[in-house]
Design a protein around this motif. Structure first.
Motif, PDB file in Angstrom:
ATOM      1  N   GLY A 119       0.816  -1.215   0.000  1.00 48.86           N
ATOM      2  CA  GLY A 119       0.000   0.000   0.000  1.00 48.86           C
ATOM      3  C   GLY A 119       0.842   1.255   0.000  1.00 48.86           C
ATOM      4  N   LEU A 120       1.928   1.242   0.764  1.00 46.47           N
ATOM      5  CA  LEU A 120       2.814   2.403   0.810  1.00 46.47           C
ATOM      6  C   LEU A 120       3.484   2.638  -0.535  1.00 46.47           C
ATOM      7  CD1 LEU A 120       4.201   4.612   2.527  1.00 46.47           C
ATOM      8  CD2 LEU A 120       5.963   2.911   3.085  1.00 46.47           C
ATOM      9  N   LEU A 121       4.008   1.589  -1.137  1.00 43.62           N
ATOM     10  CA  LEU A 121       4.708   1.727  -2.418  1.00 43.62           C
ATOM     11  C   LEU A 121       3.742   2.106  -3.538  1.00 43.62           C
ATOM     12  CD1 LEU A 121       7.127  -1.362  -2.243  1.00 43.62           C
ATOM     13  CD2 LEU A 121       7.668   1.051  -1.836  1.00 43.62           C
ATOM     14  N   ALA A 122       2.599   1.430  -3.595  1.00 42.91           N
ATOM     15  CA  ALA A 122       1.652   1.661  -4.689  1.00 42.91           C
ATOM     16  C   ALA A 122       1.074   3.065  -4.633  1.00 42.91           C
ATOM     17  CB  ALA A 122       0.531   0.625  -4.641  1.00 42.91           C
ATOM     18  N   ASN A 123       0.665   3.508  -3.463  1.00 45.87           N
ATOM     19  CA  ASN A 123       0.047   4.827  -3.357  1.00 45.87           C
ATOM     20  C   ASN A 123       1.074   5.953  -3.457  1.00 45.87           C
ATOM     21  OD1 ASN A 123      -3.015   4.596  -2.713  1.00 45.87           O
ATOM     22  ND2 ASN A 123      -2.073   3.015  -1.445  1.00 45.87           N
ATOM     23  N   SER A 124       2.286   5.721  -2.966  1.00 44.67           N
ATOM     24  CA  SER A 124       3.339   6.737  -3.116  1.00 44.67           C
ATOM     25  C   SER A 124       3.688   6.920  -4.594  1.00 44.67           C
ATOM     26  CB  SER A 124       4.586   6.324  -2.326  1.00 44.67           C
ATOM     27  OG  SER A 124       4.319   6.252  -0.949  1.00 44.67           O
ATOM     28  N   ALA A 125       3.840   5.798  -5.298  1.00 42.94           N
ATOM     29  CA  ALA A 125       4.142   5.877  -6.729  1.00 42.94           C
ATOM     30  C   ALA A 125       2.984   6.509  -7.491  1.00 42.94           C
ATOM     31  CB  ALA A 125       4.439   4.477  -7.276  1.00 42.94           C
ATOM     32  N   ALA A 126       1.765   6.128  -7.145  1.00 44.93           N
ATOM     33  CA  ALA A 126       0.592   6.686  -7.827  1.00 44.93           C
ATOM     34  C   ALA A 126       0.494   8.185  -7.601  1.00 44.93           C
ATOM     35  CB  ALA A 126      -0.673   5.989  -7.336  1.00 44.93           C
ATOM     36  N   LEU A 127       0.705   8.609  -6.370  1.00 43.90           N
ATOM     37  CA  LEU A 127       0.617  10.037  -6.066  1.00 43.90           C
ATOM     38  C   LEU A 127       1.688  10.821  -6.801  1.00 43.90           C
ATOM     39  CD1 LEU A 127      -0.813  12.194  -4.365  1.00 43.90           C
ATOM     40  CD2 LEU A 127       0.818  11.736  -2.529  1.00 43.90           C
ATOM     41  N   TRP A 128       2.890  10.279  -6.847  1.00 44.77           N
ATOM     42  CA  TRP A 128       3.995  10.940  -7.549  1.00 44.77           C
ATOM     43  C   TRP A 128       3.706  11.065  -9.044  1.00 44.77           C
ATOM     44  CZ3 TRP A 128       8.054   8.765 -10.792  1.00 44.77           C
ATOM     45  CH2 TRP A 128       9.082   9.669 -11.069  1.00 44.77           C
ATOM     46  N   ILE A 129       3.223   9.986  -9.637  1.00 42.70           N
ATOM     47  CA  ILE A 129       2.946   9.998 -11.082  1.00 42.70           C
ATOM     48  C   ILE A 129       1.753  10.891 -11.394  1.00 42.70           C
ATOM     49  CG2 ILE A 129       2.192   8.574 -13.030  1.00 42.70           C
ATOM     50  CD1 ILE A 129       3.830   6.286 -11.815  1.00 42.70           C
ATOM     51  N   LEU A 130       0.710  10.802 -10.591  1.00 48.17           N
ATOM     52  CA  LEU A 130      -0.473  11.619 -10.842  1.00 48.17           C
ATOM     53  C   LEU A 130      -0.158  13.108 -10.734  1.00 48.17           C
ATOM     54  CD1 LEU A 130      -3.178   9.575  -8.905  1.00 48.17           C
ATOM     55  CD2 LEU A 130      -3.160  10.002 -11.358  1.00 48.17           C
ATOM     56  N   CYS A 131       0.661  13.471  -9.746  1.00 43.01           N
ATOM     57  CA  CYS A 131       0.976  14.886  -9.540  1.00 43.01           C
ATOM     58  C   CYS A 131       1.969  15.417 -10.570  1.00 43.01           C
ATOM     59  CB  CYS A 131       1.546  15.096  -8.136  1.00 43.01           C
ATOM     60  SG  CYS A 131       0.346  14.893  -6.813  1.00 43.01           S
ATOM     61  N   ARG A 132       2.924  14.585 -10.969  1.00 47.13           N
ATOM     62  CA  ARG A 132       4.015  15.083 -11.803  1.00 47.13           C
ATOM     63  C   ARG A 132       3.847  14.813 -13.286  1.00 47.13           C
ATOM     64  NH1 ARG A 132      10.491  14.179 -10.654  1.00 47.13           N
ATOM     65  NH2 ARG A 132      11.248  15.452 -12.386  1.00 47.13           N
ATOM     66  N   PHE A 133       3.298  13.665 -13.631  1.00 45.09           N
ATOM     67  CA  PHE A 133       3.299  13.275 -15.029  1.00 45.09           C
ATOM     68  C   PHE A 133       1.931  13.230 -15.687  1.00 45.09           C
ATOM     69  CE2 PHE A 133       7.165  11.391 -13.280  1.00 45.09           C
ATOM     70  CZ  PHE A 133       8.097  11.942 -14.132  1.00 45.09           C
ATOM     71  N   SER A 134       0.863  13.253 -14.914  1.00 43.55           N
ATOM     72  CA  SER A 134      -0.458  13.199 -15.537  1.00 43.55           C
ATOM     73  C   SER A 134      -0.802  14.540 -16.169  1.00 43.55           C
ATOM     74  CB  SER A 134      -1.529  12.822 -14.510  1.00 43.55           C
ATOM     75  OG  SER A 134      -1.424  11.456 -14.193  1.00 43.55           O
ATOM     76  N   ASN A 135      -1.455  14.465 -17.315  1.00 42.92           N
ATOM     77  CA  ASN A 135      -1.926  15.670 -17.999  1.00 42.92           C
ATOM     78  C   ASN A 135      -2.892  16.413 -17.091  1.00 42.92           C
ATOM     79  OD1 ASN A 135      -3.332  17.516 -19.676  1.00 42.92           O
ATOM     80  ND2 ASN A 135      -2.817  16.273 -21.455  1.00 42.92           N
ATOM     81  N   LYS A 136      -2.720  17.708 -16.984  1.00 46.53           N
ATOM     82  CA  LYS A 136      -3.555  18.497 -16.079  1.00 46.53           C
ATOM     83  C   LYS A 136      -5.026  18.504 -16.496  1.00 46.53           C
ATOM     84  CE  LYS A 136       0.244  21.622 -14.870  1.00 46.53           C
ATOM     85  NZ  LYS A 136       0.538  20.917 -13.615  1.00 46.53           N
ATOM     86  N   LYS A 137      -5.309  18.110 -17.715  1.00 45.90           N
ATOM     87  CA  LYS A 137      -6.697  18.109 -18.179  1.00 45.90           C
ATOM     88  C   LYS A 137      -7.339  16.737 -18.063  1.00 45.90           C
ATOM     89  CE  LYS A 137      -6.063  21.953 -21.432  1.00 45.90           C
ATOM     90  NZ  LYS A 137      -6.167  22.395 -22.842  1.00 45.90           N
ATOM     91  N   ASN A 138      -6.609  15.767 -17.552  1.00 45.16           N
ATOM     92  CA  ASN A 138      -7.177  14.429 -17.435  1.00 45.16           C
ATOM     93  C   ASN A 138      -8.405  14.427 -16.537  1.00 45.16           C
ATOM     94  OD1 ASN A 138      -5.308  13.284 -19.069  1.00 45.16           O
ATOM     95  ND2 ASN A 138      -4.055  12.428 -17.453  1.00 45.16           N
ATOM     96  N   LYS A 139      -9.366  13.633 -16.935  1.00 44.68           N
ATOM     97  CA  LYS A 139     -10.603  13.543 -16.173  1.00 44.68           C
ATOM     98  C   LYS A 139     -10.347  12.883 -14.825  1.00 44.68           C
ATOM     99  CE  LYS A 139     -12.979  12.810 -20.548  1.00 44.68           C
ATOM    100  NZ  LYS A 139     -11.729  12.657 -21.306  1.00 44.68           N
ATOM    101  N   ALA A 140     -10.867  13.447 -13.775  1.00 44.02           N
ATOM    102  CA  ALA A 140     -10.859  12.878 -12.421  1.00 44.02           C
ATOM    103  C   ALA A 140      -9.481  12.810 -11.795  1.00 44.02           C
ATOM    104  CB  ALA A 140     -11.503  11.490 -12.428  1.00 44.02           C
ATOM    105  N   VAL A 141      -8.461  13.440 -12.401  1.00 44.48           N
ATOM    106  CA  VAL A 141      -7.113  13.322 -11.836  1.00 44.48           C
ATOM    107  C   VAL A 141      -7.037  13.949 -10.450  1.00 44.48           C
ATOM    108  CG1 VAL A 141      -6.245  15.444 -12.893  1.00 44.48           C
ATOM    109  CG2 VAL A 141      -4.656  13.603 -12.318  1.00 44.48           C
ATOM    110  N   ILE A 142      -7.744  15.045 -10.228  1.00 46.21           N
ATOM    111  CA  ILE A 142      -7.727  15.697  -8.913  1.00 46.21           C
ATOM    112  C   ILE A 142      -8.336  14.779  -7.862  1.00 46.21           C
ATOM    113  CG2 ILE A 142      -8.552  17.653  -7.563  1.00 46.21           C
ATOM    114  CD1 ILE A 142      -6.385  18.358  -9.550  1.00 46.21           C
ATOM    115  N   PHE A 143      -9.432  14.115  -8.217  1.00 45.63           N
ATOM    116  CA  PHE A 143     -10.062  13.196  -7.281  1.00 45.63           C
ATOM    117  C   PHE A 143      -9.166  11.991  -7.005  1.00 45.63           C
ATOM    118  CE2 PHE A 143     -14.128  14.974  -9.246  1.00 45.63           C
ATOM    119  CZ  PHE A 143     -14.247  15.938  -8.261  1.00 45.63           C
ATOM    120  N   MET A 144      -8.444  11.528  -8.026  1.00 48.93           N
ATOM    121  CA  MET A 144      -7.522  10.413  -7.833  1.00 48.93           C
ATOM    122  C   MET A 144      -6.378  10.799  -6.907  1.00 48.93           C
ATOM    123  SD  MET A 144      -7.194   8.710 -11.606  1.00 48.93           S
ATOM    124  CE  MET A 144      -8.633   8.250 -12.560  1.00 48.93           C
ATOM    125  N   VAL A 145      -5.870  12.021  -7.055  1.00 49.09           N
ATOM    126  CA  VAL A 145      -4.808  12.506  -6.178  1.00 49.09           C
ATOM    127  C   VAL A 145      -5.292  12.516  -4.727  1.00 49.09           C
ATOM    128  CG1 VAL A 145      -3.457  14.541  -5.526  1.00 49.09           C
ATOM    129  CG2 VAL A 145      -3.577  13.840  -7.925  1.00 49.09           C
TER     130      VAL A 145
END
Length: 322
Positions: A32-58
């Motif tokens: 859980g620590l590794l998966a969510n840390s990696a997800a948060l890092w990728i969502l914040c840094r590499f996801s397109n700012k216009k992606n649908k629901a990205v803010i909710f995923m963060v």
């Protein structure tokens, strides 16, 4: 809560819960620590700012991380049966459990609703602004954070300082307060979200039967349906058992139910329902990776760029040597 009986039933010893909680949290913590840390890092840094629901995923990832980071304290307590830290830290970790649960419910509902809404109203998706999602997320944190305060408050009394989590005391409430709390928790925390997610799933399925439009093909609707289905799966698996048992468990702890079969089944099922609720910390990253094509694309893009940069550095090093 272990051997502490709330009625005259002498068989409601749930000694197994210590082993169950410790094993479950040990299995959840590192992945859980590794998966969510990696997800948060990728969502914040590499996801397109216009992606649908990205803010909710963060925000969903932040909610999961908050609970995951408290798991070492829970693991220590359930293995040692002793709490050597401040009582405030115990109550904070206890609070984070329910904050994670209800924040996750809200953000899963928002992800499903937004995906469905954009499928039904594709033109709205083009003019939708990130600040709307940010505002909704802030409101969710404030409302959920405030609504979850009664959980540690009700459990902060009548327990030794060495006790925590499952062994915390329980403050008795009058009938009116108990009824209001149960109705509010069940309606706002379960019934309304499950109706919304069910409606979104149904409407998204119906949309697949409609003719494709130039700016929104069947593929986009199928992606939305996979996202909504995954949100529904996580919701039903992790949170439905707890909320089915919540009404009975609260009434048992408040000594409103005295029937031995109900007391025994309710108290025994409670640890399992809480462990299932914690599984959302492992299942939520599947929403980001397997259901969001944009997330996978960013991982592939970043991985490819890293490989290219390493190859270029090696080639430049070889040319210098040559």
């Amino acid at each position: 809560m272990a051997s502490n009986n709330t009625s005259n039933c002498s068989t409601t010893n749930v000694e197994f819960q210590y082993h169950l909680y410790a094993t479950t949290y040990i299995l959840i913590f590192i992945p859980g620590l590794l998966a969510n840390s990696a997800a948060l890092w990728i969502l914040c840094r590499f996801s397109n700012k216009k992606n649908k629901a990205v803010i909710f995923m963060v925000n969903l990832s932040v909610a999961d991380l908050a609970h995951v980071l408290s798991l070492p304290f829970r693991i220590y307590y359930y293995l040692s049966r002793h709490w050597p830290f401040q009582k405030a830290l115990c109550l904070l970790c206890f609070y984070l459990k329910y904050l994670n649960m209800y924040a996750s419910i809200c953000f899963l509902t928002c992800i499903s609703l937004q995906r469905c809404f954009f499928v039904l109203k594709p033109l709205r998706a083009r003019v939708w602004k990130r600040k709307y999602d940010v505002g909704i997320s802030a409101a969710i944190w404030i409302i959920v954070g405030t609504a979850c305060l009664p959980f540690p408050i009700l459990r902060s009394q009548s327990a030794p300082n060495e006790s925590c989590f499952a062994d915390l005391g329980y403050t008795e409430m009058n009938n009116v307060t108990l009824t209001v709390m149960i109705i509010f928790a069940e309606l706002a925390g379960f019934v309304i979200p499950v109706v919304i997610i069910g409606w979104c799933t149904w409407k998204t399925i119906i949309s697949l039967k409609q003719p494709a439009m130039a700016f929104q093909g069947i593929g986009e609707r199928q992606k939305a349906l996979r996202m909504v289905f995954m949100c529904a799966a996580v919701f039903f698996l992790c949170f439905t058992p707890y909320h089915i048992n919540f009404i009975f468990y609260t009434m048992v702890k408040e000594k409103k139910l005295q029937s031995c079969p109900i007391v025994i089944s309710t108290v025994y099922f409670h640890p399992f329902s809480l462990c299932l609720a914690s599984l959302c910390c492992l299942l939520d990253p599947f929403i980001y990776y397997f259901m969001a094509s944009e997330f996978r694309d960013q991982i592939s893009l970043h991985g490819s760029s890293v490989i290219r940069s390493r190859l270029m550095s090696r080639e430049s090093g070889s040319s210098m040597i040559g």
